[in-house]
Design an enzyme around this catalytic site. Structure first.
Site, PDB file in Angstrom:
ATOM      1  N   HIS A 130      -3.558  29.743  -1.273  1.00  0.00           N
ATOM      2  CA  HIS A 130      -2.916  30.203  -0.045  1.00  0.00           C
ATOM      3  C   HIS A 130      -1.510  29.630   0.116  1.00  0.00           C
ATOM      4  CE1 HIS A 130      -6.450  32.269   1.434  1.00  0.00           C
ATOM      5  NE2 HIS A 130      -7.175  31.194   1.099  1.00  0.00           N
ATOM      6  N   LYS A 190       2.931  -3.193   7.652  1.00  0.00           N
ATOM      7  CA  LYS A 190       1.471  -3.245   7.600  1.00  0.00           C
ATOM      8  C   LYS A 190       0.865  -2.887   8.949  1.00  0.00           C
ATOM      9  CE  LYS A 190      -2.537  -4.291   5.791  1.00  0.00           C
ATOM     10  NZ  LYS A 190      -3.136  -3.381   4.797  1.00  0.00           N
ATOM     11  N   ARG A 217       3.570  -7.857   7.100  1.00  0.00           N
ATOM     12  CA  ARG A 217       3.777  -6.940   8.214  1.00  0.00           C
ATOM     13  C   ARG A 217       4.937  -5.987   7.958  1.00  0.00           C
ATOM     14  NH1 ARG A 217       1.259  -9.092  12.972  1.00  0.00           N
ATOM     15  NH2 ARG A 217       2.710  -7.982  14.316  1.00  0.00           N
ATOM     16  N   CYS A 262       7.338  -6.492  12.268  1.00  0.00           N
ATOM     17  CA  CYS A 262       8.039  -7.645  12.808  1.00  0.00           C
ATOM     18  C   CYS A 262       7.090  -8.833  12.954  1.00  0.00           C
ATOM     19  CB  CYS A 262       8.698  -7.365  14.156  1.00  0.00           C
ATOM     20  SG  CYS A 262       9.987  -6.118  14.122  1.00  0.00           S
ATOM     21  N   GLU A 265       3.430   6.161  -0.896  1.00  0.00           N
ATOM     22  CA  GLU A 265       3.934   5.027  -0.130  1.00  0.00           C
ATOM     23  C   GLU A 265       4.319   3.839  -1.007  1.00  0.00           C
ATOM     24  OE1 GLU A 265       1.163   3.662   2.814  1.00  0.00           O
ATOM     25  OE2 GLU A 265      -0.499   3.522   1.413  1.00  0.00           O
ATOM     26  N   TRP A 290      11.739  -5.636  11.293  1.00  0.00           N
ATOM     27  CA  TRP A 290      11.642  -4.283  10.742  1.00  0.00           C
ATOM     28  C   TRP A 290      12.496  -3.404  11.641  1.00  0.00           C
ATOM     29  CZ3 TRP A 290       9.682   0.628  12.098  1.00  0.00           C
ATOM     30  CH2 TRP A 290       9.426   1.489  11.033  1.00  0.00           C
ATOM     31  N   GLU A 329      -5.854  10.734   0.985  1.00  0.00           N
ATOM     32  CA  GLU A 329      -5.644   9.293   0.844  1.00  0.00           C
ATOM     33  C   GLU A 329      -4.981   8.968  -0.492  1.00  0.00           C
ATOM     34  OE1 GLU A 329      -5.950   5.028   1.201  1.00  0.00           O
ATOM     35  OE2 GLU A 329      -5.534   6.742   2.501  1.00  0.00           O
ATOM     36  N   LYS A 370      -1.423   7.038  -0.784  1.00  0.00           N
ATOM     37  CA  LYS A 370      -1.265   5.798  -1.536  1.00  0.00           C
ATOM     38  C   LYS A 370      -0.143   5.925  -2.563  1.00  0.00           C
ATOM     39  CE  LYS A 370      -4.100   2.916   0.109  1.00  0.00           C
ATOM     40  NZ  LYS A 370      -3.766   3.537   1.394  1.00  0.00           N
ATOM     41  N   ASN A 382       9.432  -8.404  19.125  1.00  0.00           N
ATOM     42  CA  ASN A 382       8.758  -7.323  18.411  1.00  0.00           C
ATOM     43  C   ASN A 382       8.468  -6.226  19.418  1.00  0.00           C
ATOM     44  OD1 ASN A 382       7.276  -5.704  16.707  1.00  0.00           O
ATOM     45  ND2 ASN A 382       5.417  -6.948  16.790  1.00  0.00           N
ATOM     46  N   GLY A 383       8.893  -4.999  19.115  1.00  0.00           N
ATOM     47  CA  GLY A 383       8.656  -3.881  20.025  1.00  0.00           C
ATOM     48  C   GLY A 383       9.925  -3.096  20.282  1.00  0.00           C
TER      49      GLY A 383
END
Length: 607
Positions: free
Chosen positions: A502, A602, A27, A2, A486, A74, A479, A483, A98-99
């Site tokens: 395993h 972000k 963001r 947001c 996403e 968002w 990582e 990447k 925002n929140g």
């Protein structure tokens, strides 16, 4: 997550608001809107999707006025649609938020008892309705906002705009960042300094619990106790070029390419000119007294911590515990004497990481942070904030911030090893020299771009991909998988190579590529054995290694990406390059939104 912007200006606010919101796109958002005051009357425009949709709406139905607020949302409460988009309005009150308001159901119940109805599914509408309720009772805008803010539980950054008040913004912050920008006869509010960079370079940051009454010529900030608490105004230098794509198709591509340069800056900051000592900001750390290091982070920063665990334990002999921030405080870990807590966050505002830091206040001997934003909440609340100096990172998928985090942590581990007598002066000098050579090796590694692009075209046709790595390369496998998933939306998982047999080996067939990250190091032979297990079952192995590793691996691999040879200590930093490029070019081949992938933000400033 947001974006908030507010303007009290001398010029039409709508273009300024939209331009500032564009600078907050990184963001993450799924709808946007603005509200202005014109002829003392409040009006707003909202749209779903990208900001271009809001711009189109403003072309067909303009908003006049020199005071306004804007928002990129968002979705948390309620679907991403026009009705749930911000700003929310109730009567003569508009608000952006925002929140998450945790007691919004209780507040809704109160408002329902007062005969107030609801039009949306959001918690934010409750804020506007509550403020308007107090206005209807005869309270001034200031008093109505203050009384509303006092009733809110949860996390929020807020900015209010009131009908009939074209020289007033009221802002508040608890848990989510908010900055005030100072102009000449103009004032601004923004989620971060990037939004305000074209408007002013004079910024003050609201602290936890602050609320502010803002006019074009004054700012009054009060703390959570209602005491005047005007915050220091700082001059912020933002390289506006870093917020442009500079000819690249995507910010992610630009930020991958910037890594040799930003790493050079970070190395110069932490290694003295002679190359024989680590220089930390005061007060520094006495590693000889540290009994345990607790590292906490989220997402990519968490994987940086996992790599650093190997470094601190193997080089410095310090026991290290690594936790996901969102789980850390809920298990209420005991904190023993001699514990240093280290928090890693690109934004310095990650809600879960900040909450974990506050849990450790008064428990840990010292709180250290590794952050990219020196004025962030996590930096300000740390005993020793360590900047990674990556510069502004716009792409949601972290690239240069990750490698700068690793570099800063590597330098810290070397300092710890030297202080604890685990390495001598000569070894430190050699390892620092290797570090200083890293930007050059990164430049070489970027030469794999064409090869990676060709391989990625094939990966884009798959549905599932496995990543494998051993030792400090295991977090790099994690990582790489993160990447890829996403930004390309391909299902990808990572495992320590030895764990393959395993369970995960059941997934192996000719349709599931297995990406093995394996420089020629002391664990390479074991990794080759794991690769043979994959190939024996018809699996396709993409081996990322150096020339020696490629020669020793032998025939049978599906494809190979050759990396420069490097000290195994630094391999996790260098091997971030192929992980990033594979994800990038696979996403490009699939046609996804590389810089703003679906459902992601972000900076995650809510739990």
């Amino acid at each position: 997550m947001c974006g908030i912007v507010g303007v009290l200006g001398d010029h039409e606010a709508a273009p300024l608001l939209v331009e500032a919101l564009k600078r907050l796109e990184y963001r993450g958002y799924d709808s946007a809107g603005i509200a202005t005051i014109n002829d003392q009357r409040l009006d707003r425009r909202r749209a779903v999707g990208k900001l271009v949709n809001l711009s189109d709406a403003l072309v067909h139905d303009p908003l006049a006025g020199k005071a306004g607020i804007g928002h990129t949302r968002w979705a948390t409460h309620g679907a991403p649609n026009v009705g749930n988009a911000h700003p929310h309005r109730a009567g003569g009150v508009a608000v952006v938020h925002n929140g998450i308001i945790e007691n919004f159901r209780e507040l809704r119940s109160f408002l329902a008892d007062q005969g107030v109805g609801f039009e949306t599914d959001t918690d934010t509408e409750t804020i506007a309705l509550l403020a308007n309720h107090y206005r209807d009772q005869g309270l001034s805008p200031r008093d109505a906002a203050q009384k509303t803010i006092a009733r809110l539980d949860g996390a929020y950054a807020l900015c209010f705009l009131f009908d009939g008040e074209d020289d007033l913004l009221i802002a508040a912050r608890k848990g989510s960042p908010l900055a005030i920008g100072y102009g000449e006869g103009e004032m601004f509010v923004g989620s971060d300094a990037i939004a305000l960079a074209p408007l002013t370079d004079r910024i003050s940051y609201l602290e936890e619990g602050d609320w502010a009454v803002i006019t074009r010529t004054s700012v009054e900030i009060r703390d959570t106790n209602g005491t005047i608490a005007n915050r220091a105004i700082k001059t912020i230098q933002i390289d506006t070029a870093r917020v442009d794509k500079a000819g690249y198709k995507h910010f992610m591509a630009k930020e991958i390419a910037e890594q040799p340069v930003v790493l050079q800056g970070a190395l110069a900051h932490y290694i003295n000119a002679g190359g024989d000592a680590v220089t930390l900001p005061d007060p520094g750390l006495d590693f000889s007294k540290i009994e345990r290091l607790t590292m906490v982070a989220c997402g990519t920063a968490f994987y940086a911590c996992l790599v650093a665990k190997y470094w601190f334990e193997q080089l410095a002999g310090i026991p290290v515990e690594v936790d996901v921030a969102s789980e850390f405080r809920y298990r209420e870990p005991p904190v023993t004497a001699g514990t240093v807590a280290l928090f890693v966050s690109q934004s310095g505002e990650t809600a879960d990481t900040l909450a974990a830091l506050r849990y450790m206040e008064g428990k840990a001997d010292k709180i250290v942070s590794v952050v990219n934003v020196p004025e962030s909440s996590i930096a300000r609340e740390s005993d020793l904030p360590l900047p990674i100096l990556a510069g502004t990172e716009i792409g949601v998928a972290s690239t240069k911030a990750f490698t700068c985090q690793l570099t800063t942590l590597a330098i810290l581990a070397l300092d710890a090893a030297k202080q604890r007598g685990k390495i001598n002066d000569a070894t430190l000098v050699q390892m620092l020299a290797n570090l200083r050579g890293l930007p050059g090796l990164m430049n070489q590694a970027l030469g794999i771009e064409d090869k990676t692009k060709a391989v990625s075209a094939k990966l884009a046709e798959t549905r599932d991909i496995l990543f494998l790595g051993r030792g400090a390369m295991y977090p790099l496998a994690l990582e790489g998988a993160l990447k890829l998933k996403e930004i390309s939306y391909i299902h990808a998982e990572a495992y320590a190579s030895g764990e393959l047999k395993h369970g995960p080996i059941a997934l192996v067939d000719k349709h599931v590529p297995v990406i093995v990250m394996a420089p020629r190091d002391g664990l390479f032979d074991k990794t080759v054995s794991n690769m043979q297990e994959v190939m024996a079952r018809g699996g396709k192995v993409l081996l990322i290694t150096d020339h020696k590793g490629a020669e020793e691996a032998g025939a049978g691999v599906w494809d190979t990406i050759i990396m420069p040879e490097i000290d195994p200590f630094l391999a996790p930093i260098l091997y971030a390059i192929p992980a990033q490029l594979l994800a990038y070019y696979t996403a490009v081949a699939k046609g996804t939104d590389v810089d703003q992938p679906r459902n992601l933000a972000k900076s995650v400033t809510v739990e």
